[in-house]
Design a protein around this motif. Structure first.
Motif, mmCIF file in Angstrom:
data_model
loop_
_atom_site.group_PDB
_atom_site.id
_atom_site.type_symbol
_atom_site.label_atom_id
_atom_site.label_comp_id
_atom_site.label_asym_id
_atom_site.label_seq_id
_atom_site.Cartn_x
_atom_site.Cartn_y
_atom_site.Cartn_z
ATOM 1 N N THR A 219 -1.462 4.484 -1.807
ATOM 2 C CA THR A 219 -2.677 4.580 -1.240
ATOM 3 C C THR A 219 -2.627 4.446 0.314
ATOM 4 O O THR A 219 -3.723 5.036 1.042
ATOM 5 C CB THR A 219 -3.453 3.358 -1.512
ATOM 6 N N SER A 220 -1.501 4.321 0.781
ATOM 7 C CA SER A 220 -1.260 4.579 2.143
ATOM 8 C C SER A 220 -0.174 5.914 2.200
ATOM 9 O O SER A 220 0.604 6.208 1.413
ATOM 10 C CB SER A 220 -0.295 3.566 2.956
ATOM 11 N N GLU B 86 0.848 -1.182 0.152
ATOM 12 C CA GLU B 86 0.166 -0.105 0.000
ATOM 13 C C GLU B 86 0.927 1.273 -0.152
ATOM 14 O O GLU B 86 0.575 2.279 -0.599
ATOM 15 C CB GLU B 86 -0.904 0.218 0.980
ATOM 16 N N ARG C 132 2.080 1.588 -3.367
ATOM 17 C CA ARG C 132 1.228 1.910 -4.293
ATOM 18 C C ARG C 132 0.966 3.420 -4.299
ATOM 19 O O ARG C 132 0.370 4.181 -5.230
ATOM 20 C CB ARG C 132 0.103 1.107 -4.125
ATOM 21 N N SER D 135 -11.074 -9.114 -1.661
ATOM 22 C CA SER D 135 -11.571 -8.312 -2.785
ATOM 23 C C SER D 135 -13.152 -8.823 -3.047
ATOM 24 O O SER D 135 -14.099 -8.421 -3.223
ATOM 25 C CB SER D 135 -11.157 -7.992 -3.939
ATOM 26 N N HIS E 83 -8.719 5.031 -12.777
ATOM 27 C CA HIS E 83 -7.946 6.025 -12.582
ATOM 28 C C HIS E 83 -8.536 7.386 -13.017
ATOM 29 O O HIS E 83 -8.222 8.473 -12.383
ATOM 30 C CB HIS E 83 -6.489 5.622 -13.215
ATOM 31 N N ASP F 222 -6.140 -2.665 -6.683
ATOM 32 C CA ASP F 222 -5.438 -1.537 -7.200
ATOM 33 C C ASP F 222 -4.885 -0.698 -6.074
ATOM 34 O O ASP F 222 -3.726 -0.445 -5.903
ATOM 35 C CB ASP F 222 -6.098 -0.548 -8.322
ATOM 36 N N GLN F 223 -5.773 -0.345 -5.178
ATOM 37 C CA GLN F 223 -5.691 0.383 -4.032
ATOM 38 C C GLN F 223 -4.780 -0.246 -3.039
ATOM 39 O O GLN F 223 -3.869 0.350 -2.473
ATOM 40 C CB GLN F 223 -7.076 1.050 -3.205
ATOM 41 N N LYS F 224 -5.026 -1.452 -2.866
ATOM 42 C CA LYS F 224 -3.675 -2.273 -2.183
ATOM 43 C C LYS F 224 -2.621 -2.633 -2.678
ATOM 44 O O LYS F 224 -1.823 -3.239 -1.972
ATOM 45 C CB LYS F 224 -4.841 -3.618 -1.563
ATOM 46 N N CYS G 166 -10.623 -2.316 -8.329
ATOM 47 C CA CYS G 166 -10.360 -1.020 -7.588
ATOM 48 C C CYS G 166 -9.719 -1.106 -6.375
ATOM 49 O O CYS G 166 -8.790 -0.873 -5.964
ATOM 50 C CB CYS G 166 -11.551 -0.147 -7.452
ATOM 51 N N TYR G 167 -10.285 -2.103 -5.630
ATOM 52 C CA TYR G 167 -9.859 -2.522 -4.195
ATOM 53 C C TYR G 167 -8.580 -3.072 -4.327
ATOM 54 O O TYR G 167 -7.303 -2.650 -3.538
ATOM 55 C CB TYR G 167 -10.554 -3.636 -3.656
ATOM 56 N N GLN H 140 -10.599 8.563 -10.295
ATOM 57 C CA GLN H 140 -9.860 9.319 -9.280
ATOM 58 C C GLN H 140 -9.283 10.566 -9.741
ATOM 59 O O GLN H 140 -9.116 11.406 -8.772
ATOM 60 C CB GLN H 140 -8.865 8.074 -8.876
#
Length: 227
Positions: free
Chosen positions: A67-68, A62, A65, A156, A213, A180-182, A177-178, A216
């Protein structure tokens, strides 16, 4: 991660392991390597069963990526596949430009202490705070990064509440999407696995990702305009 930096951190790792004993695992991840083999040094690897050449956990994915926010994760609980409990902390390492390049992680096996605490709580009648809903930071340690991908795929499905064959296009897109975010797409050769799992083509996968994307980007631009 340059060699001088590595030597310094490895000496600190030995210090920590010697201070806290054999139930304290200390791990150094170098994210310049492929994610299935980020561990370049480890002390007391028997705690999680990992060794040099093993991959990272879901939390590191994360951060990579984006997302964190990359904030250090300190003093959180982790459960190993065999049920043992760890108290963990992860320090994310940066280069001179402020880019995250790896992580230094400490994982202490506190299973015996928890068992003692539970026995004591039965005697004292004080509620055990670990018997809660299990909420909080969730981290998975694996020897094989493919196990990490399997975990994220299952998560997921739990998110949607349907098996892939019963999902609509929008639900599959939400599941992807989940993933990808992870950071699942950062795992080497994850694309074909994800396509097979959801019964879609490679073209469809990347089409979904482009739509995700784009949405987003639009949401981010909208937020910036309102600030």
């Amino acid at each position: 991660m340059n060699s001088d930096y590595q030597r310094l951190i490895k000496s600190i790792m030995k210090l920590i392991a010697a201070q806290f004993g054999e139930n304290c695992e200390v791990v150094l991840h170098d994210w310049s390597n492929e994610y299935d083999k980020t561990i370049i040094a480890i002390e007391n690897g028997h705690v999680s069963g990992r060794h040099v050449g093993c991959g990272g956990s879901n939390l590191g994915l994360e951060v990579m990526r984006g997302t964190s926010d990359g904030s250090n994760q300190l003093n959180y609980l982790t459960q190993l596949p065999d049920g043992r409990m760890l108290r963990s902390s992860s320090l994310y390492l940066e280069d001179e430009n402020g880019q995250k390049i790896g992580a230094l992680c400490i994982n202490s096996d506190i299973t015996e202490f928890i068992n003692i605490q539970r026995v004591a709580s039965q005697i004292t009648m004080i509620p055990d705070r670990l018997n809660g809903d299990g909420s909080g930071t969730k981290e998975l340690f694996t020897k094989d990064v493919n196990e990490l991908l399997d975990y994220l795929l299952v998560e997921s499905v739990h998110l949607i509440g349907k098996i892939p064959s019963e999902m609509t296009k929008e639900e599959k897109k939400q599941a992807i999407c989940y993933l990808d975010q992870k950071g699942a797409l950062l795992i080497t050769k994850s694309g074909p696995r994800i396509c097979q799992y959801f019964g879609i083509s490679k073209y469809t996968l990347y089409s979904y990702l482009e739509e995700i994307h784009q949405k987003q980007r639009e949401e981010k631009n909208g937020q910036e305009k309102t600030e």
